[in-house]
Design a protein around this motif. Structure first.
Motif, PDB file in Angstrom:
ATOM      1  N   ASP A 283       4.734 -18.262  14.091  1.00 28.22           N
ATOM      2  CA  ASP A 283       4.825 -18.342  12.638  1.00 28.22           C
ATOM      3  C   ASP A 283       4.722 -16.966  11.999  1.00 28.22           C
ATOM      4  O   ASP A 283       5.211 -16.754  10.899  1.00 28.22           O
ATOM      5  CB  ASP A 283       3.719 -19.256  12.116  1.00 28.22           C
ATOM      6  CG  ASP A 283       3.952 -19.683  10.690  1.00 28.22           C
ATOM      7  OD1 ASP A 283       4.890 -20.464  10.464  1.00 28.22           O
ATOM      8  OD2 ASP A 283       3.197 -19.232   9.809  1.00 28.22           O
ATOM      9  N   THR A 284       4.050 -16.064  12.664  1.00 29.16           N
ATOM     10  CA  THR A 284       3.862 -14.698  12.177  1.00 29.16           C
ATOM     11  C   THR A 284       4.155 -13.736  13.323  1.00 29.16           C
ATOM     12  O   THR A 284       3.647 -13.921  14.431  1.00 29.16           O
ATOM     13  CB  THR A 284       2.421 -14.482  11.678  1.00 29.16           C
ATOM     14  OG1 THR A 284       2.141 -15.411  10.628  1.00 29.16           O
ATOM     15  CG2 THR A 284       2.218 -13.070  11.171  1.00 29.16           C
ATOM     16  N   SER A 301       6.020  -5.984   9.866  1.00 24.44           N
ATOM     17  CA  SER A 301       6.159  -7.435   9.808  1.00 24.44           C
ATOM     18  C   SER A 301       7.627  -7.790   9.998  1.00 24.44           C
ATOM     19  O   SER A 301       8.497  -7.267   9.295  1.00 24.44           O
ATOM     20  CB  SER A 301       5.684  -7.982   8.459  1.00 24.44           C
ATOM     21  OG  SER A 301       4.292  -8.010   8.386  1.00 24.44           O
ATOM     22  N   ARG A 304      10.345 -14.240  10.205  1.00 21.78           N
ATOM     23  CA  ARG A 304      10.589 -15.231  11.251  1.00 21.78           C
ATOM     24  C   ARG A 304      12.021 -15.743  11.243  1.00 21.78           C
ATOM     25  O   ARG A 304      12.493 -16.313  12.218  1.00 21.78           O
ATOM     26  CB  ARG A 304       9.625 -16.403  11.091  1.00 21.78           C
ATOM     27  CG  ARG A 304       9.894 -17.187   9.848  1.00 21.78           C
ATOM     28  CD  ARG A 304       8.945 -18.329   9.622  1.00 21.78           C
ATOM     29  NE  ARG A 304       9.395 -19.095   8.473  1.00 21.78           N
ATOM     30  CZ  ARG A 304      10.269 -20.082   8.554  1.00 21.78           C
ATOM     31  NH1 ARG A 304      10.768 -20.430   9.720  1.00 21.78           N
ATOM     32  NH2 ARG A 304      10.649 -20.730   7.478  1.00 21.78           N
ATOM     33  N   ARG A 431       0.146 -18.638   4.553  1.00 21.71           N
ATOM     34  CA  ARG A 431       1.247 -19.457   5.064  1.00 21.71           C
ATOM     35  C   ARG A 431       2.033 -20.187   3.986  1.00 21.71           C
ATOM     36  O   ARG A 431       3.108 -20.719   4.263  1.00 21.71           O
ATOM     37  CB  ARG A 431       0.698 -20.469   6.059  1.00 21.71           C
ATOM     38  CG  ARG A 431      -0.080 -21.608   5.437  1.00 21.71           C
ATOM     39  CD  ARG A 431      -0.697 -22.525   6.468  1.00 21.71           C
ATOM     40  NE  ARG A 431       0.279 -23.214   7.272  1.00 21.71           N
ATOM     41  CZ  ARG A 431       0.010 -24.263   8.055  1.00 21.71           C
ATOM     42  NH1 ARG A 431      -1.237 -24.712   8.130  1.00 21.71           N
ATOM     43  NH2 ARG A 431       0.938 -24.837   8.756  1.00 21.71           N
ATOM     44  N   ASP A 438      10.299 -16.010   2.404  1.00 22.43           N
ATOM     45  CA  ASP A 438       9.641 -15.471   3.594  1.00 22.43           C
ATOM     46  C   ASP A 438       9.150 -14.047   3.395  1.00 22.43           C
ATOM     47  O   ASP A 438       8.185 -13.623   4.024  1.00 22.43           O
ATOM     48  CB  ASP A 438      10.589 -15.520   4.793  1.00 22.43           C
ATOM     49  CG  ASP A 438      10.427 -16.809   5.581  1.00 22.43           C
ATOM     50  OD1 ASP A 438       9.558 -17.617   5.206  1.00 22.43           O
ATOM     51  OD2 ASP A 438      11.168 -17.012   6.559  1.00 22.43           O
ATOM     52  N   ARG A 441       5.990 -14.099   1.551  1.00 19.38           N
ATOM     53  CA  ARG A 441       5.019 -14.642   2.509  1.00 19.38           C
ATOM     54  C   ARG A 441       4.573 -13.560   3.492  1.00 19.38           C
ATOM     55  O   ARG A 441       3.380 -13.451   3.817  1.00 19.38           O
ATOM     56  CB  ARG A 441       5.671 -15.810   3.242  1.00 19.38           C
ATOM     57  CG  ARG A 441       4.756 -16.626   4.124  1.00 19.38           C
ATOM     58  CD  ARG A 441       5.488 -17.915   4.490  1.00 19.38           C
ATOM     59  NE  ARG A 441       4.732 -18.734   5.420  1.00 19.38           N
ATOM     60  CZ  ARG A 441       4.907 -18.741   6.735  1.00 19.38           C
ATOM     61  NH1 ARG A 441       5.831 -17.962   7.267  1.00 19.38           N
ATOM     62  NH2 ARG A 441       4.195 -19.513   7.503  1.00 19.38           N
ATOM     63  N   ASN A 442       5.526 -12.752   3.977  1.00 22.01           N
ATOM     64  CA  ASN A 442       5.164 -11.639   4.871  1.00 22.01           C
ATOM     65  C   ASN A 442       4.223 -10.672   4.175  1.00 22.01           C
ATOM     66  O   ASN A 442       3.302 -10.121   4.780  1.00 22.01           O
ATOM     67  CB  ASN A 442       6.419 -10.900   5.334  1.00 22.01           C
ATOM     68  CG  ASN A 442       7.141 -11.629   6.438  1.00 22.01           C
ATOM     69  OD1 ASN A 442       6.617 -12.569   7.021  1.00 22.01           O
ATOM     70  ND2 ASN A 442       8.369 -11.219   6.721  1.00 22.01           N
ATOM     71  N   GLN A 445       0.855 -12.181   4.190  1.00 26.80           N
ATOM     72  CA  GLN A 445       0.291 -12.148   5.534  1.00 26.80           C
ATOM     73  C   GLN A 445      -0.269 -10.768   5.856  1.00 26.80           C
ATOM     74  O   GLN A 445      -1.389 -10.641   6.389  1.00 26.80           O
ATOM     75  CB  GLN A 445       1.350 -12.554   6.553  1.00 26.80           C
ATOM     76  CG  GLN A 445       1.690 -14.030   6.532  1.00 26.80           C
ATOM     77  CD  GLN A 445       2.834 -14.380   7.459  1.00 26.80           C
ATOM     78  OE1 GLN A 445       3.493 -13.499   8.016  1.00 26.80           O
ATOM     79  NE2 GLN A 445       3.090 -15.665   7.615  1.00 26.80           N
ATOM     80  N   GLN A 446       0.496  -9.727   5.538  1.00 28.14           N
ATOM     81  CA  GLN A 446      -0.012  -8.377   5.792  1.00 28.14           C
ATOM     82  C   GLN A 446      -1.255  -8.106   4.951  1.00 28.14           C
ATOM     83  O   GLN A 446      -2.219  -7.493   5.415  1.00 28.14           O
ATOM     84  CB  GLN A 446       1.076  -7.346   5.476  1.00 28.14           C
ATOM     85  CG  GLN A 446       2.156  -7.239   6.520  1.00 28.14           C
ATOM     86  CD  GLN A 446       2.418  -5.785   6.906  1.00 28.14           C
ATOM     87  OE1 GLN A 446       1.735  -4.872   6.459  1.00 28.14           O
ATOM     88  NE2 GLN A 446       3.401  -5.586   7.758  1.00 28.14           N
TER      89      GLN A 446
END
Length: 619
Positions: A283-284, A301, A304, A431, A438, A441-442, A445-446
């Motif tokens: 997922d990551t 990153s 996906r 998530r 995306d 979202r990245n 996440q970072q």
């Protein structure tokens, strides 16, 4: 007249003759007097234990007689030397008080020996043990002071804690220290209680204080033992540390294990392998490229949904897909689908226990133009447990982040502003796809990964060892050999000083639907060079206005209706992914037309899209 034998005319022993010392007179009369409850000074006789009447003429006994032997020491203490009415004599009430002694003195020695082991014994018959304990304590204090003053105590301490034999030694030592510490508290309490002749309620209060002090000592020592036990068990885990010695990645001998290694590239995978998923897909996907001297780290990153990924020449995957990965069809040939493909074709990976990991590693290396030296993989539940283990993470949330959405209902929101996110909410911050794509979202996440790294200071980690070990053993897998763990602890401390610089692959770098892999490789190298020029990056936790308690400026909440291009992880089916990727590819068409083909352009504020106030600034 007394005879030579010391008797009067009646044949009884004379009471006027002084006794020698405190020796009792062993004859029938004295035994009869002893069996009575007799007040030596008032002359009264208490009822006897038998029906035999008192002998006529019984009178006061000598202070040294058996009837007063139990009171002789207190009488001396209070100055009572003769019958009632004599100077210095006290009543029975005062004698009882003298018997009971001083509870504060017992409490003082009990507390002191808790804080300074051995001190409560030096004034008792156990003084030798007390001095030995004090000497050991002094030696330990000198050793600890020298450890803190000489060299780098944090680094040296972490090095010691990566050796399983040392941890077991510390474990045994901690158990012994805890037992001795508790026992000497009890010994000091009992000894001083006897010395003060505490009775009744006072004695019970003294024992209660000793029990409280023992608990105060045993609890922290017990937590330490628990942490040491968990840590040494983790170092013996072949699941977490799956690497083998002598696998070609030999580190340098001497003080600096990284002396012969300029950079280390570590692939980081986040995996959601729940029962509600269609296949197993990362997922990551991130790669940390670390300068081993300074610790400065470029964190890449990879989206996906990056399509048509290539593989290194000579690998089975490159032979199967010479023009890039195209197994599942349009909008489905994504980098995170490579794992599933490899697991479905184990014959192409003979003797490989994890073909999905191997194929994904090939794809990541060819995409970035970097050789990955190690990997670390954590499932999403593990990330949640990790955040909970360190007590949550402080973050200024940039906008309302939906929990759920896509093909399912929205179950709630992570509200904007200053928040302390527990594991569940930190995971959903990373998530959530509702109302974003995306690339946003990245960015999140970072940001959350770096926020956790900022929160995870050594003191916090030390207090969370048992929970961290549980989260690690159940959810994390690496190929780092245990024998190299001390080197990686040293490297982690360097990263803490050098800091991360984020480089997410966004549509401004290259479109996911039609990526320019040649340009991407040159952009990666330029980003690594850029990371070496940067000062330690600022915190990504976010902040409010200086001196203000109001939340930071945040963006608007996304639409609550589900959109066709936002799909939650738990419902990642083939049909849903097709819809999402078609939308994403269309959105990126314009970006592909403007992608530079010569000198790479580096964004020096790549996380601005998910920082507080970003949307307001753009407006």
């Amino acid at each position: 007249m007394q005879g030579a034998a010391g008797q009067d005319g009646s044949g009884r022993p004379s009471l006027s003759r002084p006794l020698r010392g405190n020796a009792p007179v062993h004859d029938a009369w004295s035994q009869e007097a002893t069996s009575s409850e007799h007040d030596a000074w008032s002359g009264s006789i208490a009822p006897r234990g038998s029906s035999e009447p008192a002998a006529p003429g019984d009178g006061p006994t000598e202070p040294g007689s058996p009837a007063t032997a139990g009171d002789s020491e207190p009488s001396r203490a209070t100055g009572s030397t003769g019958p009632a009415g004599a100077p210095g004599a006290t009543g029975t009430s005062d004698a009882a008080d003298a018997h009971e002694g001083s509870l504060p003195k017992v409490a003082f020695w009990t507390v002191l020996t808790t804080l300074l082991p051995g001190s409560g014994l030096v004034t008792t018959r156990l003084r030798r043990i007390g001095w030995v304990l004090l000497a050991i304590l002094a030696l330990a204090a000198v050793t600890l002071t020298a450890f803190l003053v000489i060299g780098d105590p944090m680094r040296n301490g972490m090095m010691l804690l990566t050796n399983r034999a040392v941890l077991i030694g510390f474990l045994i030592t901690a158990v012994v220290i805890g037992l001795v510490w508790a026992l000497q508290i009890v010994a000091a309490n009992l000894t001083h209680s006897r010395r003060q002749r505490l009775e009744g309620t006072k004695r019970y209060l003294a024992l209660a204080l000793a029990a409280l002090m023992v608990v105060a000592v045993v609890f922290p020592v017990g937590r330490g033992v628990q942490s040491l036990w968990a840590a040494q068990g983790l170092l013996g885990s072949t699941t977490v540390f799956g690497g083998r010695d002598g696998d070609g990645r030999t580190l340098a001998e001497g003080k600096d294990p990284w002396a012969n290694t300029e950079r280390v590239n570590v692939m980081l995978l986040g995996q959601d392998a729940g029962s509600d998923r269609t296949g197993t897909r990362p997922d990551t996907i991130m790669v940390a490229s670390i300068d081993t001297e300074t610790g400065q780290t470029a964190l890449f990153s990879i989206p996906r949904n990056l399509e048509k990924v290539e593989f290194p020449e000579g690998t089975p995957a490159a032979e199967e897909f010479p023009d890039g990965f195209d197994y599942y069809g349009p909008n489905q040939d994504l980098i995170n689908a490579v794992w599933t493909w490899a697991e479905e074709h184990p014959d192409l990976f003979p003797d490989d226990p994890n073909p999905g990991l191997t194929a994904t590693r090939w794809a990541v290396e060819e995409t970035l133009g970097l050789d990955t030296d190690y990997y670390a993989m954590v499932n999403l539940q593990g990330f949640e447990d990790l955040v909970n283990a360190i007590g949550g993470v402080d973050l200024v949330v940039e906008r309302r982040i939906p929990i759920g959405g896509g093909a399912g209902p929205i179950d709630g929101y992570i509200e904007p502003g200053s928040q302390k996110l527990d594991g569940y909410h930190a995971l959903w911050y990373a998530r959530s796809r509702e109302g974003s794509n995306d690339f946003d979202r990245n960015c999140r996440q970072q940001r959350i990964v770096r926020a956790v790294a900022e929160e995870a200071d050594p003191a916090t980690l030390a207090m969370s060892v048992p929970r961290l070990v549980s989260a690690t053993e159940a959810n994390i897998q690496t190929d780092i050999p245990v024998s190299n763990l001390d080197a990686f602890v040293d490297l982690a401390l360097r990263i803490k000083d050098g800091g991360f610089t984020s480089y997410p692959i966004t549509p401004d770098v290259t479109p996911s639907g039609n990526p320019d892999y040649e340009y991407l490789e040159s952009w990666v190298q330029a980003s690594i060079e850029d990371s070496m020029k940067q000062d330690p990056p600022e915190s990504v936790l976010g902040e409010t206005e200086p001196g203000s308690t109001d939340p930071a400026d945040t963006g608007a909440a996304p639409e609550e209706e589900s959109s066709s291009d936002d799909v939650p992880d738990s419902e990642e089916t083939t049909e849903e992914e097709t819809t999402e990727e078609e939308t994403t590819s269309e959105d990126e068409t314009s970006s592909s037309e403007t992608t530079p083909t010569d000198e790479p352009t580096i964004d020096h504020d790549p996380l601005k899209s998910c920082l507080p106030g970003a949307e307001a600034q753009q407006g």
